[in-house]
Motif scaffolding. Structure first.
Motif, PDB file in Angstrom:
ATOM      1  N   PRO A  98      -8.371   1.767  -6.950  1.00 43.70           N
ATOM      2  CA  PRO A  98      -7.790   2.716  -5.998  1.00 43.70           C
ATOM      3  C   PRO A  98      -7.921   2.285  -4.543  1.00 43.70           C
ATOM      4  O   PRO A  98      -7.222   2.803  -3.681  1.00 43.70           O
ATOM      5  CB  PRO A  98      -8.583   4.010  -6.252  1.00 43.70           C
ATOM      6  N   TYR A  99      -8.856   1.373  -4.247  1.00 43.89           N
ATOM      7  CA  TYR A  99      -8.983   0.859  -2.875  1.00 43.89           C
ATOM      8  C   TYR A  99      -8.096  -0.383  -2.745  1.00 43.89           C
ATOM      9  O   TYR A  99      -8.082  -1.253  -3.609  1.00 43.89           O
ATOM     10  CB  TYR A  99     -10.446   0.539  -2.533  1.00 43.89           C
ATOM     11  N   LYS A 100      -7.326  -0.440  -1.691  1.00 44.61           N
ATOM     12  CA  LYS A 100      -6.361  -1.525  -1.509  1.00 44.61           C
ATOM     13  C   LYS A 100      -6.747  -2.433  -0.343  1.00 44.61           C
ATOM     14  O   LYS A 100      -6.935  -3.628  -0.501  1.00 44.61           O
ATOM     15  CB  LYS A 100      -4.951  -0.951  -1.284  1.00 44.61           C
ATOM     16  N   ASN A 101      -6.870  -1.834   0.856  1.00 43.36           N
ATOM     17  CA  ASN A 101      -7.178  -2.632   2.043  1.00 43.36           C
ATOM     18  C   ASN A 101      -8.521  -3.347   1.922  1.00 43.36           C
ATOM     19  O   ASN A 101      -8.681  -4.458   2.439  1.00 43.36           O
ATOM     20  CB  ASN A 101      -7.191  -1.738   3.290  1.00 43.36           C
ATOM     21  N   ALA A 102      -9.481  -2.706   1.270  1.00 45.92           N
ATOM     22  CA  ALA A 102     -10.817  -3.290   1.128  1.00 45.92           C
ATOM     23  C   ALA A 102     -10.902  -4.263  -0.042  1.00 45.92           C
ATOM     24  O   ALA A 102     -11.934  -4.914  -0.229  1.00 45.92           O
ATOM     25  CB  ALA A 102     -11.858  -2.185   0.943  1.00 45.92           C
ATOM     26  N   ASN A 103      -9.854  -4.398  -0.809  1.00 47.43           N
ATOM     27  CA  ASN A 103      -9.851  -5.169  -2.051  1.00 47.43           C
ATOM     28  C   ASN A 103      -9.692  -6.666  -1.786  1.00 47.43           C
ATOM     29  O   ASN A 103      -8.813  -7.086  -1.028  1.00 47.43           O
ATOM     30  CB  ASN A 103      -8.699  -4.674  -2.937  1.00 47.43           C
ATOM     31  N   TYR A 130     -10.915   4.628   3.611  1.00 45.92           N
ATOM     32  CA  TYR A 130     -10.527   5.699   4.538  1.00 45.92           C
ATOM     33  C   TYR A 130     -10.441   5.158   5.967  1.00 45.92           C
ATOM     34  O   TYR A 130      -9.502   5.447   6.709  1.00 45.92           O
ATOM     35  CB  TYR A 130     -11.557   6.836   4.495  1.00 45.92           C
ATOM     36  N   ILE A 131     -11.437   4.364   6.355  1.00 44.63           N
ATOM     37  CA  ILE A 131     -11.452   3.806   7.711  1.00 44.63           C
ATOM     38  C   ILE A 131     -10.323   2.797   7.881  1.00 44.63           C
ATOM     39  O   ILE A 131      -9.575   2.832   8.872  1.00 44.63           O
ATOM     40  CB  ILE A 131     -12.809   3.142   7.993  1.00 44.63           C
ATOM     41  N   MET A 132     -10.154   1.924   6.905  1.00 46.12           N
ATOM     42  CA  MET A 132      -9.161   0.856   7.008  1.00 46.12           C
ATOM     43  C   MET A 132      -7.739   1.393   6.931  1.00 46.12           C
ATOM     44  O   MET A 132      -6.828   0.874   7.572  1.00 46.12           O
ATOM     45  CB  MET A 132      -9.412  -0.184   5.916  1.00 46.12           C
ATOM     46  N   ALA A 133      -7.551   2.467   6.158  1.00 41.21           N
ATOM     47  CA  ALA A 133      -6.220   3.066   6.050  1.00 41.21           C
ATOM     48  C   ALA A 133      -5.758   3.630   7.381  1.00 41.21           C
ATOM     49  O   ALA A 133      -4.556   3.746   7.639  1.00 41.21           O
ATOM     50  CB  ALA A 133      -6.220   4.167   4.986  1.00 41.21           C
ATOM     51  N   GLY A 134      -6.725   3.971   8.253  1.00 38.94           N
ATOM     52  CA  GLY A 134      -6.385   4.474   9.574  1.00 38.94           C
ATOM     53  C   GLY A 134      -6.050   3.379  10.564  1.00 38.94           C
ATOM     54  O   GLY A 134      -5.652   3.669  11.697  1.00 38.94           O
ATOM     55  N   VAL A 166       0.839  -1.188   0.000  1.00 47.59           N
ATOM     56  CA  VAL A 166       0.000   0.000   0.000  1.00 47.59           C
ATOM     57  C   VAL A 166       0.879   1.243   0.000  1.00 47.59           C
ATOM     58  O   VAL A 166       1.733   1.414   0.871  1.00 47.59           O
ATOM     59  CB  VAL A 166      -0.932   0.019   1.227  1.00 47.59           C
ATOM     60  N   GLY A 167       0.653   2.114  -0.955  1.00 49.11           N
ATOM     61  CA  GLY A 167       1.452   3.328  -1.096  1.00 49.11           C
ATOM     62  C   GLY A 167       1.846   3.530  -2.552  1.00 49.11           C
ATOM     63  O   GLY A 167       1.250   2.937  -3.461  1.00 49.11           O
ATOM     64  N   ASP A 168       2.851   4.333  -2.803  1.00 49.50           N
ATOM     65  CA  ASP A 168       3.317   4.589  -4.163  1.00 49.50           C
ATOM     66  C   ASP A 168       4.240   3.458  -4.613  1.00 49.50           C
ATOM     67  O   ASP A 168       5.412   3.412  -4.264  1.00 49.50           O
ATOM     68  CB  ASP A 168       4.065   5.929  -4.216  1.00 49.50           C
ATOM     69  N   THR A 169       3.669   2.522  -5.390  1.00 52.48           N
ATOM     70  CA  THR A 169       4.438   1.359  -5.853  1.00 52.48           C
ATOM     71  C   THR A 169       5.015   1.559  -7.248  1.00 52.48           C
ATOM     72  O   THR A 169       5.565   0.620  -7.828  1.00 52.48           O
ATOM     73  CB  THR A 169       3.549   0.098  -5.856  1.00 52.48           C
ATOM     74  N   SER A 170       4.897   2.761  -7.783  1.00 49.09           N
ATOM     75  CA  SER A 170       5.323   3.006  -9.164  1.00 49.09           C
ATOM     76  C   SER A 170       6.819   2.750  -9.379  1.00 49.09           C
ATOM     77  O   SER A 170       7.241   2.417 -10.490  1.00 49.09           O
ATOM     78  CB  SER A 170       4.975   4.441  -9.583  1.00 49.09           C
ATOM     79  N   THR A 224     -21.685   5.554  -5.898  1.00 50.79           N
ATOM     80  CA  THR A 224     -21.351   4.336  -6.629  1.00 50.79           C
ATOM     81  C   THR A 224     -20.757   3.312  -5.664  1.00 50.79           C
ATOM     82  O   THR A 224     -20.366   3.640  -4.535  1.00 50.79           O
ATOM     83  CB  THR A 224     -20.331   4.620  -7.737  1.00 50.79           C
ATOM     84  N   ILE A 225     -20.667   2.076  -6.132  1.00 48.52           N
ATOM     85  CA  ILE A 225     -20.061   1.026  -5.318  1.00 48.52           C
ATOM     86  C   ILE A 225     -18.593   1.332  -5.060  1.00 48.52           C
ATOM     87  O   ILE A 225     -18.082   1.116  -3.956  1.00 48.52           O
ATOM     88  CB  ILE A 225     -20.246  -0.343  -6.007  1.00 48.52           C
ATOM     89  N   GLU A 226     -17.895   1.873  -6.063  1.00 50.23           N
ATOM     90  CA  GLU A 226     -16.487   2.214  -5.856  1.00 50.23           C
ATOM     91  C   GLU A 226     -16.342   3.312  -4.808  1.00 50.23           C
ATOM     92  O   GLU A 226     -15.423   3.274  -3.984  1.00 50.23           O
ATOM     93  CB  GLU A 226     -15.816   2.645  -7.165  1.00 50.23           C
ATOM     94  N   GLU A 227     -17.247   4.266  -4.806  1.00 46.16           N
ATOM     95  CA  GLU A 227     -17.191   5.325  -3.794  1.00 46.16           C
ATOM     96  C   GLU A 227     -17.434   4.766  -2.397  1.00 46.16           C
ATOM     97  O   GLU A 227     -16.805   5.199  -1.417  1.00 46.16           O
ATOM     98  CB  GLU A 227     -18.212   6.415  -4.128  1.00 46.16           C
ATOM     99  N   LEU A 228     -18.333   3.782  -2.281  1.00 47.35           N
ATOM    100  CA  LEU A 228     -18.557   3.123  -0.992  1.00 47.35           C
ATOM    101  C   LEU A 228     -17.281   2.429  -0.528  1.00 47.35           C
ATOM    102  O   LEU A 228     -16.873   2.543   0.638  1.00 47.35           O
ATOM    103  CB  LEU A 228     -19.695   2.104  -1.117  1.00 47.35           C
ATOM    104  N   LEU A 229     -16.617   1.725  -1.437  1.00 46.13           N
ATOM    105  CA  LEU A 229     -15.390   1.020  -1.080  1.00 46.13           C
ATOM    106  C   LEU A 229     -14.254   1.984  -0.757  1.00 46.13           C
ATOM    107  O   LEU A 229     -13.425   1.714   0.113  1.00 46.13           O
ATOM    108  CB  LEU A 229     -14.981   0.074  -2.210  1.00 46.13           C
ATOM    109  N   MET A 230     -14.236   3.133  -1.418  1.00 46.64           N
ATOM    110  CA  MET A 230     -13.217   4.139  -1.090  1.00 46.64           C
ATOM    111  C   MET A 230     -13.457   4.738   0.296  1.00 46.64           C
ATOM    112  O   MET A 230     -12.504   5.061   1.019  1.00 46.64           O
ATOM    113  CB  MET A 230     -13.195   5.236  -2.153  1.00 46.64           C
ATOM    114  N   SER A 231     -14.719   4.859   0.693  1.00 44.96           N
ATOM    115  CA  SER A 231     -15.015   5.331   2.040  1.00 44.96           C
ATOM    116  C   SER A 231     -14.582   4.292   3.071  1.00 44.96           C
ATOM    117  O   SER A 231     -14.051   4.643   4.132  1.00 44.96           O
ATOM    118  CB  SER A 231     -16.510   5.634   2.177  1.00 44.96           C
ATOM    119  N   ALA A 232     -14.806   3.020   2.752  1.00 47.84           N
ATOM    120  CA  ALA A 232     -14.310   1.949   3.630  1.00 47.84           C
ATOM    121  C   ALA A 232     -12.788   2.014   3.726  1.00 47.84           C
ATOM    122  O   ALA A 232     -12.200   1.781   4.797  1.00 47.84           O
ATOM    123  CB  ALA A 232     -14.756   0.593   3.103  1.00 47.84           C
TER     124      ALA A 232
END
Length: 337
Positions: free
Chosen positions: A68-73, A222-226, A42-46, A212-220
Motif C-alpha cells: 500500500p505504500y508507494k513513494n516509500a517503496n 503520508y509525509i511523502m504523499a504531501g 501513484v493513484g488508482d491504477t486498476s 508494525t514496520i508496514e505501519e511505519l512505512l505508511m506513516s512515511a
C-alpha cells in the motif's frame, strides 16, 4: 504500478507517456538510475491496461505493486535516498550520528553538550524542547525557549539541530530547526503528518511503541504523499512482553527489513530502546554492524540530575567511547547494495 523504461528511451515518447498517465488522474514518481528509469504510478491504477503499457516501444516492463505504500517503496525508487541536512548527508553510504540531551534545560547545559558531542564526532545536535510525557506532572520541556537555546548551540557549533514537534500549530516555532522529529506517540497523528508533508525540511519519523514496520512505512507515505520526500526512518524499540531490564525491545531486524522494502535512510535510537545507559554501547555497535545509516543517542553532562531520562543518557566521556567503538566496526558494516 511501476513502468520500467528501456535504456536511452526517446524523450518525446516519454513526454507523451507521462502526459497520458497524468490525464488518467495518476501522479508519477520518477526515479532515474544508472541503468534504467522507473516511473512509479501513484493513484488508482486498476483501470490501466498493463498489456497496453508493456507494448509501448520505450517500455521494458510493467509491474503492479501490491504494497500500500508507494513513494516509500524501494520498487519505485531502487537507489538509496540520501537526505541532505545543511550539508550533512545521511543514507546511501553516509553514516550520521545525532546526539544531545533528552530535553533542553538551560543555555549552559545545551551549549556545553553540543561542544562535547561535536568533538566526539556527532554531526547533528538533538534536544527536546517539547516533551511528551506519560505523567502530566513530569517536566514538559522549555517549549519555544528551548528551541531558541538550541539555535544558540547551533550558532556556537555549526551543528544542525533536531527536535520533536507535538502539534502542527507549533510549526512557526520550527522555522530554524533543521530536522523535525516525529516521536513514537505521534507516528500515526495523520493530520500532523499531512502538515509535515507540505514542509521542505527533513523529517525524522520514529516507529510507534506497538507499530508494525508496514505501519511505519505508511506513516512515511503520508509525509511523502504531501510532497516532502526527505524522510528518515527511526527504530527506537517496540513494546513487547519483556520487562526484565530494558525499557523497550530494540528490533534490529527492522534494519534489513526496512532496507529491503524502502529506499529511505534508517536510524537506530539505542537510548530509548534500552532505557539503560550501559546498554547503549553494545546496541550502537550492533546497529552500525547491521547496516544502519545512523544513530540518535542521548547525552547529558550530568545524567543523575537530568530532568528527563537520565537513566538512559550517556556522559560525554561515555559517548566518546561509543563513537570510537562504532567507528571501529563501521568498515565491516553489512551493505545492502
Amino acid at each position: 504500478m511501476i513502468v520500467i523504461l528501456k535504456q536511452n528511451a526517446d524523450s518525446a515518447q516519454l513526454i507523451q507517456l507521462e502526459n497520458w498517465i497524468r490525464e488518467r488522474g495518476l501522479d508519477i514518481h520518477k526515479s532515474e538510475g544508472t541503468n534504467s528509469t522507473i516511473l512509479g504510478l501513484v493513484g488508482d491504477t486498476s483501470k490501466i491496461d498493463i498489456d497496453l503499457l508493456g507494448a509501448l516501444e520505450i517500455v521494458e516492463n510493467v509491474k503492479r505493486v501490491s504494497e500500500p505504500y508507494k513513494n516509500a517503496n524501494r520498487k519505485f525508487h531502487p537507489m538509496d535516498t540520501v537526505v541532505d541536512v545543511n550539508g550533512v548527508k545521511i543514507g546511501g553510504g553516509n553514516f550520521a550520528v545525532i546526539a544531545g540531551p533528552c530535553s533542553v534545560e538551560s543555555e549552559e547545559q545545551i551549549c556545553a553538550i553540543a561542544e562535547s558531542v561535536k568533538a566526539s564526532g556527532a554531526v547533528m545536535l538533538r534536544g527536546g524542547a517539547f516533551k511528551p510525557r506519560t505523567s502530566p506532572y513530569a517536566f514538559q520541556g522549555m517549549r519555544g525557549e528551548g528551541i531558541e537555546l538550541l539555535e544558540k548551540a547551533k550558532a556556537n557549533t555549526g551543528l544542525p539541530i533536531v527536535t520533536e514537534i507535538m502539534d502542527a500549530s507549533q510549526l512557526p516555532l520550527f522555522e530554524n530547526v533543521d530536522v523535525i522529529q516525529v516521536g513514537a506517540r505521534n507516528m500515526q497523528n495523520f493530520e500532523l503528518l499531512k502538515a509535515l508533508g507540505k514542509q521542505s525540511k527533513p523529517i525524522l519519523l520514529k516507529r510507534g511503541l506497538s507499530s508494525t514496520i508496514e505501519e511505519l512505512l505508511m506513516s512515511a507515505e503520508y509525509i511523502m504523499a504531501g510532497g516532502n520526500e526527505n524522510v528518515i526512518l527511526c527504530e527506537r524499540g517496540i513494546r513487547t512482553f519483556e520487562t526484565a531490564t530494558t525499557r523497550n525491545t530494540l528490533d534490529l531486524c527492522a534494519i534489513p527489513v526496512l532496507k529491503e522494502r524502502s529506499h529511505l535512510p534508517v536510524v537506530i535510537d539505542p537510548s530509548h530502546a534500552t532505557g539503560v545507559a550501559r546498554l547503549v554501547k553494545p546496541m550502537s555497535i550492533a546497529a552500525a554492524a547491521a547496516g544502519a545509516d545512523g544513530l540518535i543517542i542521548e547525552v547529558h553532562n550530568n545524567p543523575e540530575k537530568a530532568l528527563c531520562d537520565g537513566k538512559q543518557s550517556l556522559t560525554p566521556e561515555a559517548f566518546d567511547d561509543v563513537m570510537k567503538a562504532v567507528e571501529a566496526v563501521r568498515p565491516f558494516a553489512y551493505k545492502f547494495n
